[in-house]
Each structure stands twice: as C-alpha cells, then as structure tokens.
Scaffold this motif. Structure first.
Motif, short mmCIF file in Angstrom:
data_model
loop_
_atom_site.label_atom_id
_atom_site.label_comp_id
_atom_site.label_asym_id
_atom_site.label_seq_id
_atom_site.Cartn_x
_atom_site.Cartn_y
_atom_site.Cartn_z
N LEU A 11 -0.78 1.25 -7.10
CA LEU A 11 0.51 1.40 -7.77
C LEU A 11 1.55 1.99 -6.82
O LEU A 11 2.69 1.52 -6.75
N ALA A 12 1.14 3.04 -6.10
CA ALA A 12 2.06 3.66 -5.15
C ALA A 12 2.47 2.68 -4.06
O ALA A 12 3.65 2.53 -3.72
N ALA A 13 1.47 1.97 -3.51
CA ALA A 13 1.75 1.02 -2.44
C ALA A 13 2.61 -0.14 -2.94
O ALA A 13 3.48 -0.64 -2.22
N ALA A 88 5.41 -3.11 4.88
CA ALA A 88 3.99 -3.38 5.11
C ALA A 88 3.29 -2.18 5.71
O ALA A 88 2.14 -1.86 5.33
N LEU A 89 3.94 -1.49 6.64
CA LEU A 89 3.32 -0.32 7.28
C LEU A 89 3.12 0.81 6.29
O LEU A 89 2.05 1.44 6.24
N VAL A 90 4.14 1.10 5.49
CA VAL A 90 4.05 2.21 4.54
C VAL A 90 3.02 1.91 3.45
O VAL A 90 2.21 2.77 3.09
N ALA A 91 3.03 0.68 2.92
CA ALA A 91 2.07 0.31 1.88
C ALA A 91 0.65 0.33 2.43
O ALA A 91 -0.28 0.82 1.77
N SER A 92 0.46 -0.19 3.63
CA SER A 92 -0.88 -0.19 4.24
C SER A 92 -1.37 1.22 4.48
O SER A 92 -2.56 1.54 4.28
N ASN A 93 -0.47 2.08 4.92
CA ASN A 93 -0.85 3.47 5.16
C ASN A 93 -1.29 4.16 3.88
O ASN A 93 -2.26 4.93 3.86
N LEU A 344 -12.47 3.48 -10.10
CA LEU A 344 -13.67 2.66 -9.96
C LEU A 344 -13.49 1.28 -10.58
O LEU A 344 -14.13 0.31 -10.14
N ARG A 345 -12.63 1.17 -11.59
CA ARG A 345 -12.46 -0.10 -12.30
C ARG A 345 -11.26 -0.89 -11.80
O ARG A 345 -10.84 -1.85 -12.44
N SER A 346 -10.68 -0.50 -10.68
CA SER A 346 -9.42 -1.11 -10.25
C SER A 346 -9.48 -1.60 -8.81
O SER A 346 -10.42 -1.33 -8.07
N SER A 347 -8.43 -2.35 -8.46
CA SER A 347 -8.28 -2.86 -7.10
C SER A 347 -7.25 -2.01 -6.36
O SER A 347 -6.27 -1.55 -6.95
N THR A 348 -7.46 -1.84 -5.08
CA THR A 348 -6.52 -1.05 -4.28
C THR A 348 -5.61 -1.93 -3.43
O THR A 348 -4.45 -1.59 -3.20
N VAL A 349 -6.09 -3.07 -2.99
CA VAL A 349 -5.37 -3.88 -2.02
C VAL A 349 -4.58 -5.02 -2.66
O VAL A 349 -3.49 -5.38 -2.18
N TRP A 351 -2.62 -5.87 -5.35
CA TRP A 351 -1.24 -5.89 -5.83
C TRP A 351 -0.21 -5.64 -4.74
O TRP A 351 0.77 -6.38 -4.64
N PRO A 352 -0.37 -4.64 -3.87
CA PRO A 352 0.62 -4.49 -2.79
C PRO A 352 0.60 -5.68 -1.83
O PRO A 352 1.66 -6.09 -1.34
N ALA A 353 -0.59 -6.24 -1.57
CA ALA A 353 -0.66 -7.41 -0.69
C ALA A 353 0.07 -8.59 -1.31
O ALA A 353 0.82 -9.32 -0.63
#
Length: 498
Positions: A11-13, A88-93, A344-349, A351-353
């Motif tokens: 969400l933050a990314a 891209a840099l800030v979201a990836s970080n 645990l039930r969510s994706s990290t990559v 949505w920002p990707a």
C-alpha cells in the motif's frame, strides 16, 4: 487471495509510486545532473568544468550515472522519465525495507514492524519530492542490508555481490562508502556475537569483500580519486552551509520520527537478554553520525529499526517489547496478530509493480516535453528561454538556479556558481554571498566575473543587488518570470535602467 490483496508495504509503495510518478519536475539539483548526463553522452568525461569559468577546482561527476539514466528515460518517456525513475526507486526501496524488517523480526511482521516501517518512511519523506540521486543511494543501502542479513544467516556466496554493488554505487551516489563500512562493521560485530574460529574466518572473508567493495568504487571515470572524494567533500567549508549537511533539524517532523526510533531502539536493546553487536555496531556509528549530519538520517533509521526488531523479538518469547496493563496490552496483541495475518495473506510486489507499468505505458503513449513537464512555479522557464535567445556569455546567477541554466540554455552560457558546490573554490562561494547580501566587496566580485547576463531573484534578499545595479545603470531588463528576472548587460553605454 495472496496474489490479490496488497499488504502494508504494498500500500505504501503503491501510493508513493503513483504520487511520485505523476509529479512535475521541480528540484533545482536535477537539472545539473541532466546537464552533466547529456554532456557525458555527447562529449565523454572531462575534469575541466564545462558549465562555468569559475569552477576551477575541477569537475568530479561522481553521480554521472544518475544523470545518464535520467537522460535515457527522457528520450523514452519524455519529461516524466526522471519522475518515473524516482517513483520506481522509492517504491522498490519500500518493498525491500519491509523484507529486511521481516528478517530482523524473525518473520513476525506485526505491529512493532509496522511502527518501525512507518518511522523509516517518515524519516525518508522529506527526500521523496526531490528528483535526486540519493534515492539510488537509499535503495543500494537497503540492498546491502539484505546482503549482510543473508551473510549473517550463513550465506557466504552473497559476498560476491558486494564488489559489484560498490562499482555501481560509486557512479550513482556519493553515499557508496556506507556499503563497505556496513559490511565490515557487521563482520566485526559477528565475531563478538558468535565467538569461535569458524566465525573469525567468515568475518575475515567478509572484511576482505568489504575492502574489495571499496576498491571497486575506483573502477569509474574518477578512478582512485573517488576514494578520498567523500571525505574531501564533507570537509569543504562550503559544504557545511548546505542544509542537508547540517545537524539534525528539530523543526522537522522527520527529525522527531528519527529520535523516536532511536529511543525505541535503545529501549528494546536495554530490555533484551542478548545484545547483537553485528547490528548494534553499525547502527550506533551511523546513528550518532546522523545527529551531526542530517543527510545520514535515512540510512541510520534503517539500521536503528533493524536493531529495534532484532532485540525486541527476544523479549517475552518473541512478543513486542512493550509492557502495557490490561486493556491496552490486549489491544496491542490483537492489532499485532491482525497485521501479521494481513501480511501473510497479501502480496507485497504486485500492486506497486502494476502501478509503475501502467504509468510507464501512459507516459510512453503521451510523452511530454521538458517544458511541459516542469513546474513553472519553481523553475523560471520563460527567463531561461529568453536567455537562450541571447548570444552565449557569462551569467551571474544564484546558487540554486545554475543547474537549470546549464540544462535549458546550454553549456555556452557559463554560470557563476551552481549547487554542485565542490567545483567552485571558497572564494567564489564568498563572492556569491557578498553579491547576495550586498556585503563589502560585492562590486569587486562583480568586476572580477564581468557578467553579460544576470538571472536573479527579485524578492528579498535578491532585491539588494538589483537595487544597487539599477542605481549604477548599464543593465536592461529582458524578462521577468515569477520571482526571477533576466537582465542583459549594456556594454556600449553606461546609461539606461531596467
């Protein structure tokens, strides 16, 4: 469902990617990087400053890679290229930081980890609106943190990545020295944490790779000169006046977030039954350094968060190191369980990707020119365009506007000074201050430089020089653009007033 639901870091990314990817270009420093990147692509590297006649200390384009990347992205995406790079840099970080926090918390990404993550973001927040190469430094530092965590977990092969990171980092941002320092300090701390011959051999090998990472920085165009550049730059008296090189500013909320994080880390370390020198040693050194030089705070905040979680997880059988009576304690535990389950039930990559891909597609389909993509309320494009219509010459300008002059008007319009800072000897910085504030000697400074043009702010304190030159005569106003004015020197007559 894991591939669909966005987690806390996602969400933050996602928010950061969209916000930054749609932002107009507005940072003055970006434009000297663009001018430098364009010059390198067209002419190669040179130690002679191509943008001024006053930069006699020599041009050290140690962050040339950022400028070249931005120029390449402008060709591909239009004016949105640098903004998309920053997004891209800030979201990836953000995504990688969440992973690092998870390792420090032994996989328990609950309320404590989320609070630490929030503090890191709060410390980083002032940097987000700025299109500058320190975003690359932040990301590469996080990559080094993950590499050190992997090594501490028993993965020796990851050490081979550090020299490669060092070679790339030194050509992208001046914070490259933090990489070998982090690896070396962590290796020494590991010897204290896990005594034994095997640990000493592994630590010695890691220190060797830290040295190799340091030496790899010399593979860029600056060669071995880059080894001393961070120290030389930090010792310049002109550097001490730059805001980010000053002590931690307590007027900023980011500084209080940093201090809160430091306090929480000290509390957790004090309560922990075992103290881990492998994280405490680099965190303590960089944490103190950030108090003296606030540009180190985003890096130090990462290490303080890791120290907090590594020691908090030891308390109360892995529970957060918080003591609270009755209702508050139960509420804390419920929120902790909820956040851990959500992660645990969510994706990290995903949505920002996805957001970055969509934004990139939009910019490819409808690219904007640089003039369309710049915040005109900040950058005086009208005055710069008027300058470009004049014959080449010397421009007397304020510190911050030098980069935009070099990019939009070109290197034939020699700036008096710009925010690269170190090409200019102390005497030029002193002359700049005299001209800004009307201090004794300003007329001599003007005579020495003998400018053809003046691009200056019309408000206070810029009006001091403008009023003095108006009284002397010999200048005419060519263009007024917001807070800036462009004056042209009338060399054929001493009369005429703007």
């Amino acid at each position: 469902m894991r591939a669909v639901l966005p987690g806390p870091a996602a969400l933050a990314a996602l928010v950061l990617a969209v916000r930054l990817g749609l932002s107009p270009l507005k940072n003055f420093d970006l434009f000297f990087h663009l001018a430098g990147g364009r010059f390198v692509l067209e002419h190669g590297f040179t130690r002679v400053d191509p943008f001024s006649v006053t930069g006699t200390a020599g041009w050290v384009p140690h962050e040339w890679g950022f400028g070249v990347l931005c120029i390449a992205l402008i060709h591909a995406l239009g004016a949105a290229g640098p903004a998309m790079l920053v997004a891209a840099l800030v979201a990836s970080n953000a995504v990688l930081l969440w992973s690092a926090l998870g390792r420090a918390a032994s996989g328990r990404l609950g309320l404590m980890a989320l609070a630490a993550f929030g503090c890191i973001l709060a410390v980083h927040a002032p940097t987000w609106p700025q299109e500058r190469p320190f975003h690359l430094g932040h990301l590469l530092f996080t990559a080094c943190v993950l590499g050190v965590q992997a090594w501490r977990g028993g993965n020796d092969r990851v050490l081979w990545l550090f020299p490669l990171l060092g070679a790339a980092w030194a050509n992208l941002h001046g914070s490259w020295l933090l990489g070998p320092a982090l690896l070396g300090a962590s290796a020494m701390g590991q010897v204290l944490d896990v005594p034994g011959e095997a640990t000493r051999r592994r630590a010695l090998r890691a220190v060797g790779f830290a040295v190799a990472m340091f030496l790899a920085a010399g593979l860029g165009p600056d060669g071995p000169r880059i080894y001393l550049y961070p120290l030389q730059h930090s010792l310049l008296s002109s550097t001490q006046g730059i805001i980010e090189w000053r002590p931690l500013n307590l007027d900023l909320r980011a500084s209080w977030a940093y201090l809160a994080l430091a306090g929480a880390a000290l509390f957790a370390v004090g309560r922990a039954p075992l103290r881990k020198a492998a994280i405490l040693l680099p965190a303590a050194v960089l944490g103190v350094a950030a108090l003296k030089v606030q540009r180190h705070a985003p890096f130090a905040a990462v290490l303080l968060s890791l120290a907090l979680l590594e020691h908090a997880v030891q308390s109360r059988g892995g529970e957060a190191a918080v003591t609270a009576p009755g209702l508050l304690e139960r509420l804390w535990r419920r929120l902790d369980v909820f956040i851990e389950g959500w992660n645990l039930r969510s994706s990290t990559v995903l949505w920002p990707a996805l957001a970055l891909v969509v934004l990139m597609g939009v910019h490819v389909a409808r690219p904007r020119t640089m003039e369309q993509g710049v915040n005109r309320a900040v950058i005086p494009l009208g005055a710069l365009e008027a300058l470009r219509q004049q014959p080449p010459g010397r421009v007397l300008n304020l510190f911050v506007i030098g980069g935009p002059i070099s990019y939009f008007a070109g290197p034939d319009y020699k700036v008096f000074i710009d925010s690269r800072n170190d090409p200019f000897p102390l005497s030029i910085h002193e002359d700049h201050d005299k001209l800004v504030w009307g201090e004794p000697g300003w007329e001599d400074a003007l005579t020495r430089y003998d400018p053809d043009y003046l691009l200056w702010e019309s408000g206070n304190p810029g009006n001091i020089l403008l009023d003095s030159l108006r009284a002397r005569g010999g200048w005419r106003e060519e263009r007024r653009d917001g807070n800036y004015v462009l004056w042209v020197r009338e060399r054929s007559t001493s009369a005429g007033q703007p």
